[in-house]
Write a protein that holds these residues in place. Structure first.
Motif, PDB file in Angstrom:
ATOM      1  N   LEU A 107       9.212  29.541 -22.030  1.00  0.00           N
ATOM      2  CA  LEU A 107       7.771  29.498 -21.793  1.00  0.00           C
ATOM      3  C   LEU A 107       7.032  30.242 -22.901  1.00  0.00           C
ATOM      4  CD1 LEU A 107       7.906  30.255 -17.961  1.00  0.00           C
ATOM      5  CD2 LEU A 107       7.286  28.058 -18.994  1.00  0.00           C
ATOM      6  N   PRO A 108       5.747  29.930 -23.112  1.00  0.00           N
ATOM      7  CA  PRO A 108       4.980  30.610 -24.164  1.00  0.00           C
ATOM      8  C   PRO A 108       4.859  32.109 -23.903  1.00  0.00           C
ATOM      9  CG  PRO A 108       3.839  28.643 -23.390  1.00  0.00           C
ATOM     10  CD  PRO A 108       4.966  28.879 -22.440  1.00  0.00           C
ATOM     11  N   VAL A 109       4.803  32.864 -24.988  1.00  0.00           N
ATOM     12  CA  VAL A 109       4.682  34.318 -24.873  1.00  0.00           C
ATOM     13  C   VAL A 109       3.288  34.708 -24.397  1.00  0.00           C
ATOM     14  CG1 VAL A 109       4.735  36.491 -26.157  1.00  0.00           C
ATOM     15  CG2 VAL A 109       6.416  34.711 -26.641  1.00  0.00           C
ATOM     16  N   ALA A 110       2.272  34.086 -24.948  1.00  0.00           N
ATOM     17  CA  ALA A 110       0.897  34.476 -24.633  1.00  0.00           C
ATOM     18  C   ALA A 110      -0.026  33.308 -24.926  1.00  0.00           C
ATOM     19  CB  ALA A 110       0.491  35.705 -25.443  1.00  0.00           C
ATOM     20  N   GLY A 111      -1.297  33.481 -24.514  1.00  0.00           N
ATOM     21  CA  GLY A 111      -2.310  32.481 -24.797  1.00  0.00           C
ATOM     22  C   GLY A 111      -2.468  31.472 -23.672  1.00  0.00           C
ATOM     23  N   ARG A 112      -3.505  30.676 -23.788  1.00  0.00           N
ATOM     24  CA  ARG A 112      -3.824  29.628 -22.815  1.00  0.00           C
ATOM     25  C   ARG A 112      -3.736  28.294 -23.543  1.00  0.00           C
ATOM     26  NH1 ARG A 112      -9.727  28.531 -20.805  1.00  0.00           N
ATOM     27  NH2 ARG A 112      -9.467  27.357 -18.875  1.00  0.00           N
ATOM     28  N   THR A 113      -2.498  27.841 -23.701  1.00  0.00           N
ATOM     29  CA  THR A 113      -2.236  26.704 -24.581  1.00  0.00           C
ATOM     30  C   THR A 113      -1.867  25.427 -23.841  1.00  0.00           C
ATOM     31  OG1 THR A 113       0.064  27.451 -24.783  1.00  0.00           O
ATOM     32  CG2 THR A 113      -1.499  28.218 -26.448  1.00  0.00           C
ATOM     33  N   GLY A 114      -1.678  25.484 -22.538  1.00  0.00           N
ATOM     34  CA  GLY A 114      -1.294  24.292 -21.794  1.00  0.00           C
ATOM     35  C   GLY A 114      -0.767  24.668 -20.427  1.00  0.00           C
ATOM     36  N   PRO A 115      -0.309  23.684 -19.649  1.00  0.00           N
ATOM     37  CA  PRO A 115       0.176  23.978 -18.291  1.00  0.00           C
ATOM     38  C   PRO A 115       1.282  25.017 -18.257  1.00  0.00           C
ATOM     39  CG  PRO A 115      -0.118  21.617 -18.592  1.00  0.00           C
ATOM     40  CD  PRO A 115      -0.321  22.240 -19.936  1.00  0.00           C
ATOM     41  N   SER A 126       1.685  27.573 -20.056  1.00  0.00           N
ATOM     42  CA  SER A 126       1.203  28.933 -20.311  1.00  0.00           C
ATOM     43  C   SER A 126       0.670  29.604 -19.051  1.00  0.00           C
ATOM     44  CB  SER A 126       0.108  28.909 -21.380  1.00  0.00           C
ATOM     45  OG  SER A 126      -1.015  28.171 -20.939  1.00  0.00           O
ATOM     46  N   TYR A 127       0.456  28.827 -17.970  1.00  0.00           N
ATOM     47  CA  TYR A 127      -0.029  29.393 -16.718  1.00  0.00           C
ATOM     48  C   TYR A 127       1.095  30.001 -15.882  1.00  0.00           C
ATOM     49  CZ  TYR A 127      -4.590  27.095 -17.302  1.00  0.00           C
ATOM     50  OH  TYR A 127      -5.820  26.704 -17.750  1.00  0.00           O
ATOM     51  N   VAL A 128       2.326  29.598 -16.123  1.00  0.00           N
ATOM     52  CA  VAL A 128       3.420  29.928 -15.213  1.00  0.00           C
ATOM     53  C   VAL A 128       3.632  31.428 -15.120  1.00  0.00           C
ATOM     54  CG1 VAL A 128       5.879  29.658 -14.764  1.00  0.00           C
ATOM     55  CG2 VAL A 128       4.535  27.704 -15.600  1.00  0.00           C
ATOM     56  N   LEU A 129       3.835  32.087 -16.238  1.00  0.00           N
ATOM     57  CA  LEU A 129       4.181  33.514 -16.204  1.00  0.00           C
ATOM     58  C   LEU A 129       3.027  34.393 -15.711  1.00  0.00           C
ATOM     59  CD1 LEU A 129       6.388  33.964 -19.398  1.00  0.00           C
ATOM     60  CD2 LEU A 129       7.064  33.521 -17.034  1.00  0.00           C
ATOM     61  N   PRO A 130       1.795  34.234 -16.208  1.00  0.00           N
ATOM     62  CA  PRO A 130       0.729  35.094 -15.665  1.00  0.00           C
ATOM     63  C   PRO A 130       0.452  34.855 -14.183  1.00  0.00           C
ATOM     64  CG  PRO A 130      -0.156  33.470 -17.203  1.00  0.00           C
ATOM     65  CD  PRO A 130       1.318  33.428 -17.344  1.00  0.00           C
ATOM     66  N   VAL A 131       0.558  33.607 -13.728  1.00  0.00           N
ATOM     67  CA  VAL A 131       0.331  33.331 -12.306  1.00  0.00           C
ATOM     68  C   VAL A 131       1.417  33.981 -11.458  1.00  0.00           C
ATOM     69  CG1 VAL A 131       0.357  31.494 -10.572  1.00  0.00           C
ATOM     70  CG2 VAL A 131      -1.019  31.235 -12.634  1.00  0.00           C
ATOM     71  N   LEU A 132       2.665  33.865 -11.896  1.00  0.00           N
ATOM     72  CA  LEU A 132       3.752  34.499 -11.146  1.00  0.00           C
ATOM     73  C   LEU A 132       3.637  36.021 -11.161  1.00  0.00           C
ATOM     74  CD1 LEU A 132       6.881  32.349 -12.083  1.00  0.00           C
ATOM     75  CD2 LEU A 132       5.629  32.387  -9.921  1.00  0.00           C
ATOM     76  N   ALA A 133       3.243  36.579 -12.292  1.00  0.00           N
ATOM     77  CA  ALA A 133       3.086  38.029 -12.376  1.00  0.00           C
ATOM     78  C   ALA A 133       2.013  38.515 -11.408  1.00  0.00           C
ATOM     79  CB  ALA A 133       2.741  38.439 -13.807  1.00  0.00           C
ATOM     80  N   LEU A 134       0.948  37.750 -11.264  1.00  0.00           N
ATOM     81  CA  LEU A 134      -0.109  38.124 -10.328  1.00  0.00           C
ATOM     82  C   LEU A 134       0.277  37.883  -8.873  1.00  0.00           C
ATOM     83  CD1 LEU A 134      -3.454  36.824 -11.921  1.00  0.00           C
ATOM     84  CD2 LEU A 134      -2.948  39.171 -11.230  1.00  0.00           C
ATOM     85  N   ALA A 135       1.074  36.845  -8.613  1.00  0.00           N
ATOM     86  CA  ALA A 135       1.266  36.375  -7.244  1.00  0.00           C
ATOM     87  C   ALA A 135       2.436  37.013  -6.510  1.00  0.00           C
ATOM     88  CB  ALA A 135       1.446  34.850  -7.249  1.00  0.00           C
ATOM     89  N   LEU A 136       3.498  37.399  -7.195  1.00  0.00           N
ATOM     90  CA  LEU A 136       4.722  37.799  -6.494  1.00  0.00           C
ATOM     91  C   LEU A 136       4.523  39.042  -5.626  1.00  0.00           C
ATOM     92  CD1 LEU A 136       7.623  37.093  -9.017  1.00  0.00           C
ATOM     93  CD2 LEU A 136       6.903  35.783  -7.005  1.00  0.00           C
ATOM     94  N   GLY A 137       3.876  40.062  -6.153  1.00  0.00           N
ATOM     95  CA  GLY A 137       3.661  41.275  -5.366  1.00  0.00           C
ATOM     96  C   GLY A 137       2.819  41.028  -4.128  1.00  0.00           C
ATOM     97  N   PRO A 138       1.620  40.430  -4.251  1.00  0.00           N
ATOM     98  CA  PRO A 138       0.828  40.109  -3.057  1.00  0.00           C
ATOM     99  C   PRO A 138       1.540  39.155  -2.099  1.00  0.00           C
ATOM    100  CG  PRO A 138      -0.557  40.040  -5.007  1.00  0.00           C
ATOM    101  CD  PRO A 138       0.853  40.211  -5.487  1.00  0.00           C
ATOM    102  N   ALA A 139       2.329  38.207  -2.628  1.00  0.00           N
ATOM    103  CA  ALA A 139       3.053  37.291  -1.741  1.00  0.00           C
ATOM    104  C   ALA A 139       4.066  38.051  -0.893  1.00  0.00           C
ATOM    105  CB  ALA A 139       3.756  36.208  -2.564  1.00  0.00           C
ATOM    106  N   ALA A 140       4.737  39.018  -1.491  1.00  0.00           N
ATOM    107  CA  ALA A 140       5.700  39.816  -0.735  1.00  0.00           C
ATOM    108  C   ALA A 140       5.004  40.618   0.359  1.00  0.00           C
ATOM    109  CB  ALA A 140       6.456  40.750  -1.683  1.00  0.00           C
ATOM    110  N   ALA A 141       3.862  41.223   0.034  1.00  0.00           N
ATOM    111  CA  ALA A 141       3.125  42.000   1.039  1.00  0.00           C
ATOM    112  C   ALA A 141       2.613  41.114   2.166  1.00  0.00           C
ATOM    113  CB  ALA A 141       1.969  42.736   0.365  1.00  0.00           C
ATOM    114  N   LEU A 142       2.058  39.956   1.814  1.00  0.00           N
ATOM    115  CA  LEU A 142       1.530  39.065   2.842  1.00  0.00           C
ATOM    116  C   LEU A 142       2.648  38.479   3.702  1.00  0.00           C
ATOM    117  CD1 LEU A 142      -0.938  37.712   4.061  1.00  0.00           C
ATOM    118  CD2 LEU A 142      -0.727  35.891   2.362  1.00  0.00           C
ATOM    119  N   ALA A 143       3.799  38.200   3.108  1.00  0.00           N
ATOM    120  CA  ALA A 143       4.915  37.656   3.877  1.00  0.00           C
ATOM    121  C   ALA A 143       5.370  38.647   4.954  1.00  0.00           C
ATOM    122  CB  ALA A 143       6.075  37.315   2.949  1.00  0.00           C
TER     123      ALA A 143
END
Length: 335
Positions: free
Chosen positions: A189-197, A199-216
């Motif tokens: 996956l891309p290291v950084a930037g907003r270059t295509g679909p 490029s969303y994977v890593l920042p979205v997962l970084a934001l989502a995993l912690g809150p998903a664990a708490a909500l679960a």
């Protein structure tokens, strides 16, 4: 009103129903009042950012070698040479009309800078929220069903341990780890930037995993509570299929109690984009506010703070409205 009607009202002690007696109208008035007061406090706090900073913010932004005439002209263009109350009234007028001033560095309108960067931040936060819900609800509900009545102690321990660890790790630390593993080491996956679909994977997962664990974890606890309620016992007594009992009767009850935390998590996701965007060089408001702080571009900082604060307040308002629609009894009890 006839005499008979008047006499009946006086005899029975009843009075005509006023609009204020409607619990829904009272609820809407209270929420609107709280929102307006909170917005006023937010606008006032963002205004004071520029005036509570030690020293001259214009001199700090232009640098120590800037000519005094340039500093004086910039202060005059920003209105900082006028009395404080006039500046405050002008700032309030500007916020109401969408005029947030101009950047000290680029001289571009702050509203234009925010308009260019806000969509990228909203995309990141909303996608992360969808991932949180898509992961937390089925996982939490499934663990509640599987571990009800003290069953599967090993699975419950593993789930609790994993969710606690994921919830405790900061999102930017997860982001750095994802970059090292999936971008630097594996090259997937891309290291950084907003270059295509991709490029969303890593920042979205970084934001989502912690809150998903708490909500679960919350969904699991609420699911266990819902499975012990009378209406679920009644559904079991009717010999309904298991999936219908879990999805049609227990899960809606569990989600009603989890919506409040979900709204708070969405607010946290919006604020969490500040650090994650800087890890992944994401062109959103998070990276903008950090660069503006470093460059001492205080009008941009004020505008971004306003947007983040207003977003959190609006999310909380939406959560209150959704909860009142799902459980109208809460509105009546509050009244």
């Amino acid at each position: 009103m006839t005499a008979a009607t008047t006499g009946t009202a006086e005899t029975t002690g009843t009075r005509p129903r006023r609009p204020a007696d409607n619990p829904w109208l009272a609820f809407a008035a209270r929420r609107a009042g709280r929102l307006l007061v909170s917005l006023w406090v937010l606008v006032t706090a963002s205004f004071l950012i520029l005036h509570l900073i030690p020293g001259d913010p214009v001199r700090a932004a232009l640098g120590p070698t800037a000519p005094a005439a340039l500093v004086a002209a910039r202060r005059a263009s920003l209105g900082l040479d006028r009395p404080l109350w006039e500046q405050y009234l002008d700032y309030l007028r500007g916020v109401l009309t969408g005029d947030l001033g101009s950047s000290l560095g680029s001289s571009l309108p702050v509203s234009r800078i925010i308009g260019q960067r806000l969509p990228a931040t909203l995309e990141l936060a909303l996608l992360a929220f969808l991932v949180v819900v898509a992961l937390a609800v089925p996982v939490g509900a499934a663990m509640g069903v599987l571990t009800r009545g003290g069953r599967r102690r090993g699975g419950e321990l593993a789930f609790s341990s994993a969710s606690t660890v994921l919830g405790a790790v900061p999102d930017f630390v997860l982001g750095v780890g994802f970059v090292y593993v999936f971008s630097v080491t594996l090259g997937w996956l891309p290291v950084a930037g907003r270059t295509g679909p991709s490029s969303y994977v890593l920042p979205v997962l970084a934001l989502a995993l912690g809150p998903a664990a708490a909500l679960a974890r919350i969904v699991r606890v609420e699911m266990l509570t819902a499975l012990r309620t009378d209406h679920v016992r009644t559904a079991r007594a009717k010999r309904l299929p298991a999936w219908q009992v879990y999805l049609g009767h227990a899960l809606p009850h569990a989600l009603t109690a989890s919506i409040t935390l979900g709204g708070l998590l969405l607010s946290a996701l919006v604020a969490g984009t500040v650090l994650v965007e800087n890890v992944f060089s994401w062109p959103g408001l998070g990276s903008t506010i950090v660069s503006s702080i470093l460059e001492k571009d205080y009008p941009v900082v004020q505008g971004v703070v306003l947007v983040y604060g207003a977003g959190v307040l609006l999310v909380n308002l939406v959560v209150d409205v959704v909860l009142s629609l799902l459980d109208p009894r809460s509105v009546i009890r509050e009244s």
